[in-house]
Design an enzyme around this catalytic site. Structure first.
Site: not given
Ligand code: UDP
Length: 322
Positions: A10-12, A36, A73, A146, A150
């Protein structure tokens, strides 16, 4: 160190892999490529990638056994996906974390879990502190699923610390941005930058007076690594963000200016963007005192600097005009 990064494509995650590889760590990635992309880590041949879900407990077990530390992540993210695929969001986020926690605990692997500033919900405060009350919207509005997923991840992680003394750390990320983030799932900066570079109107939702503090990925990654490396930290939650806040309207103006675009700004009602009954969060700013005290965190990248980097990155990845 040998590290497992779930969501590493993914991005991070891809930025985290890059830094871990550059410091000489052996990196394993587990990613189902739902949001991703393999392209994100293609330039890192040292990384061992497994394309599978964190819901696959056998695979998670095999990978966790191989490593010293686990960065978790992997999650379903992005307002668009959360609203359009609520079952997937809730199941992936809660069960995936449950599996990772169980396996990390089985092999006693130190674990860092990325959470989200969404857990604060629609509470109204100038700055959110880690132990502040949370204000959630009703269960009939999917977006809160969401936030609740979390929060459940955090509860479960902290329960592993309390009951089993398993060393977990939680980082609550505040609107992390940077190269490779896609606008496909709603994220505002890549969407505005792409619109600006195409000289199309920038689509500001609502009146544009909602604020966000965007965190540059290049500031977030060293903080995640420091939180993992400092073994005196366990069973703790940390905000990870930036002190510089901006309204979404002002963000649009800055992107137009910095990219030299001819775009105008258009206002889109939330119902049109995300369907009936969508609730936005008006202001969301982190208190960073706890993180600063723990690891000396001081983000270096200004909003303009990160926008310039992102504009440059997206410009280079766009097809050349005919
Ligand atoms: N937003 C916007 N136009 C877009 C996409 C997003 O005005 O094309 C707004 C969105 O409604 C929210 C803010 O930008 O108020 C940040 O949205 P994002 O999805 O990036 O992050 P989050 O809502 O999770 O903070």
């Amino acid at each position: 160190m040998r590290a497992l990064v779930t969501g590493g494509a993914g991005f991070i995650g891809s930025h985290l892999c890059e830094t871990l590889v550059s410091q000489g760590d052996k990196v394993f990635v587990l990613d189902d490529l739902s949001t991703g992309r393999f392209d994100n880590i293609e330039h890192l041949p040292e990384v061992t990638s497994v394309i599978d879900s964190t819901l696959n407990q056998d695979i998670v077990r095999d990978l966790v056994r191989e490593v010293d530390v686990v960065y978790h992540l992997a999650a379903t993210v992005g307002v668009r996906l959360v609203v359009e695929r609520p079952i997937n969001t809730i199941v992936n986020n809660i069960q995936g974390t449950e599996v990772v926690l169980e396996e990390a605990c089985r092999y006693r692997r130190r674990l860092l879990i990325t959470s989200s500033s969404e857990v604060y919900g629609k509470g109204v405060k100038e700055q959110f502190h880690e132990d502040d009350d949370r204000l959630m919207g009703p269960t009939t509005l999917t977006r809160w699923g969401y936030a609740a997923s979390k929060a459940m991840d955090e509860f479960l992680a902290l329960a592993y610390w309390i009951e089993k003394r398993h060393p977990v750390v939680i980082a609550r990320l505040f609107n992390t941005v940077g190269p490779r983030q896609t606008g496909r799932y709603g994220m505002v900066i890549p969407r505005f930058v792409t619109q600006a570079l195409r000289n199309e109107p920038l689509t500001v939702h609502g009146d544009g007076q909602q604020t966000r503090c965007f965190t540059y990925v290049g500031d977030a990654i060293p903080a995640l690594i420091r939180l993992m490396e400092d073994t005196s930290i366990a069973g703790e939650v940390f905000n990870l963000g930036s002190p510089e806040c901006v309204t979404i309207e002002e963000l649009a103006h800055r992107i137009i200016r910095l990219s030299g675009s001819q775009s105008s700004i258009t206002h889109i009602p939330y119902e049109q963007a995300y369907g009936e009954g969508y609730e936005d969060i008006m202001n969301r700013a982190p208190s960073l005192a706890k993180l600063e005290q723990a690891i000396g965190y001081k983000p270096k990248t200004s909003l303009d600097a990160m926008l310039e980097i992102i504009i440059d990155h997206i410009r280079k990845s766009m097809p050349a005009p005919l």
